[in-house]
Design an enzyme around this catalytic site. Structure first.
Site, PDB file in Angstrom:
ATOM      1  CB  SER A   1      -1.141   3.524   5.017  1.00 64.20           C
ATOM      2  OG  SER A   1      -0.245   2.494   4.724  1.00 64.20           O
TER       3      SER A   1
ATOM      4  CG  ASP B   1       4.402   6.000  -0.093  1.00 65.55           C
ATOM      5  OD1 ASP B   1       5.019   5.097   0.517  1.00 65.55           O
ATOM      6  OD2 ASP B   1       3.228   6.302   0.165  1.00 65.55           O
TER       7      ASP B   1
ATOM      8  CG  HIS C   1       3.625   5.652   3.658  1.00 60.79           C
ATOM      9  ND1 HIS C   1       2.699   5.333   2.690  1.00 60.79           N
ATOM     10  CD2 HIS C   1       3.191   5.020   4.794  1.00 60.79           C
ATOM     11  CE1 HIS C   1       1.765   4.538   3.189  1.00 60.79           C
ATOM     12  NE2 HIS C   1       2.041   4.344   4.468  1.00 60.79           N
TER      13      HIS C   1
END
Length: 276
Positions: free
Chosen positions: A97, A227, A256
Site C-alpha cells: 500500500s 481490493d 487489500h
C-alpha cells in the site's frame, strides 16, 4: 529495541533479524500500521535463510511521533539512512500500500547496488487521487472523508476499516478474523494522529509515475482483484506499463490485506520471484 536517529532528529524503530551476510529483504508497511504488519513474512523468510529488516515509518508504531516530515520524500530519506546504517546491498524491497509507494521512490533514488528487486503489494502507485492526468483516480472527496473520520473518532475509524473493506470482511460469506481486526487497531493506535492525518495526503496525492519509469531492477506487482482500498484498475494495471522489468500477478477475490489473510499464497509468489 533497535533505533536510529535521522538527520532531523527523528528516532526510527527497526527490526533486523538473521545472518548479516544472508540475502536481505526489507519490508515497508502500509498506513496507519507498523512493521508488526509483516510478522508472518518476517518469520517465513527468516526461516528460508534471509536477513529480514523492517522499520516503523516516522510517526507510526514505535518511531517518534513527530509532527513534521510526513511526505514521501522524507519517508524515503529515512529509508536511505537506514540502508546506509545497516549497509544493505542487493536487497529485495517489499512494500504494501503506502509502503509500495515508498519502495517505488526508494528504488528510483537508491545508490546503485543497494536494491536488487522490488515487490509492490496492493500498492498506491502510480497515483491514487483523480486529476486531469489521472481521470480514473479516486475523487479527492474520498480522502477528505478519510481525514474527517480520523479527526472525528480515530479509535472507531480504526475498527471500522479492518472490520470491513481492508480485509474484505464486509463481503458475503467472508470468514471474519477478530484477532486480525484487533491487531490492525493495535498497530494504528500506536502511531501519532498527526502523522496519520498528514500521511493521507502523502499516499493519495504523491505521483510515482516518474519513479516507476526510473526503476532499473525487476519489479513484481501483486494485487488483489477485490481490493476495495486501492482499486486495481487505477494502480497495478497502470503501474505495470511504467516499469521496465515488470511482472504483474493478480489474485481473483483477494483483498487489500491479502498479505495477512492469504499470507501463504503471497509469500510463495515472492519467494519464487526472488529465486527466479
Amino acid at each position: 529495541m533497535a533505533t536510529f536517529v535521522t538527520r532531523d532528529g527523528t528516532e526510527i524503530f527497526y527490526k533486523d533479524w538473521g545472518a548479516k551476510d544472508a540475502p536481505t529483504i526489507v519490508f515497508h508497511h502500509g498506513w496507519p500500521l507498523s512493521s508488526d504488519d509483516w510478522d508472518n513474512q518476517m518469520l517465513f523468510f527468516l526461516g528460508e535463510g534471509f536477513r529480514v529488516v523492517a522499520h516503523d515509518r516516522r510517526g507510526h508504531g514505535r518511531s517518534t511521533q513527530t509532527d513534521t516530515g510526513h511526505d514521501m520524500d522524507t519517508y524515503v530519506a529515512d529509508v536511505l539512512e537506514l540502508a546506509e546504517l545497516l549497509d544493505l546491498n542487493d536487497a529485495t524491497h517489499v512494500g504494501h500500500s503506502t509502503g509500495g509507494g515508498e519502495v517505488a521512490r526508494y528504488a528510483a533514488r537508491a545508490r546503485p547496488g543497494r536494491i536488487a528487486r522490488a515487490v509492490l503489494i496492493g500498492a498506491v502507485p502510480p497515483i491514487m487521487v483523480q486529476t486531469p492526468a489521472n481521470p480514473g483516480g479516486l475523487p479527492l472527496a474520498v480522502f477528505d472523508e478519510t481525514r474527517a473520520a480520523l479527526i472525528a473518532n480515530r479509535a472507531q475509524f480504526f475498527l471500522d476499516v479492518p472490520s470491513g473493506p481492508f480485509y474484505g470482511f464486509n463481503r458475503p460469506g467472508a470468514t471474519v478474523l477478530p484477532g486480525v481486526i484487533q491487531n490492525w487497531w493495535r498497530q494504528g493506535m500506536m502511531g501519532g494522529t498527526k502523522a496519520h492525518y498528514d500521511c493521507i495526503k502523502a499516499f493519495s496525492e504523491t505521483d510515482f509515475t516518474e519513479d516507476l519509469r526510473a526503476i532499473k531492477v525487476p519489479v513484481l506487482i501483486q494485487h488483489g482483484e477485490d481490493d476495495q482500498i486501492v482499486p486495481i484498475a487505477n494502480s497495478a494495471h497502470l503501474a505495470i506499463d511504467l516499469v521496465a522489468q515488470g511482472t504483474l500477478k493478480t489474485y481473483p477475490g483477494l483483498s487489500h490485506g491479502m498479505a495477512t489473510v492469504n499470507a501463504d499464497t503471497i509469500n510463495a509468489d515472492i519467494l519464487a520471484f526472488i529465486r527466479s
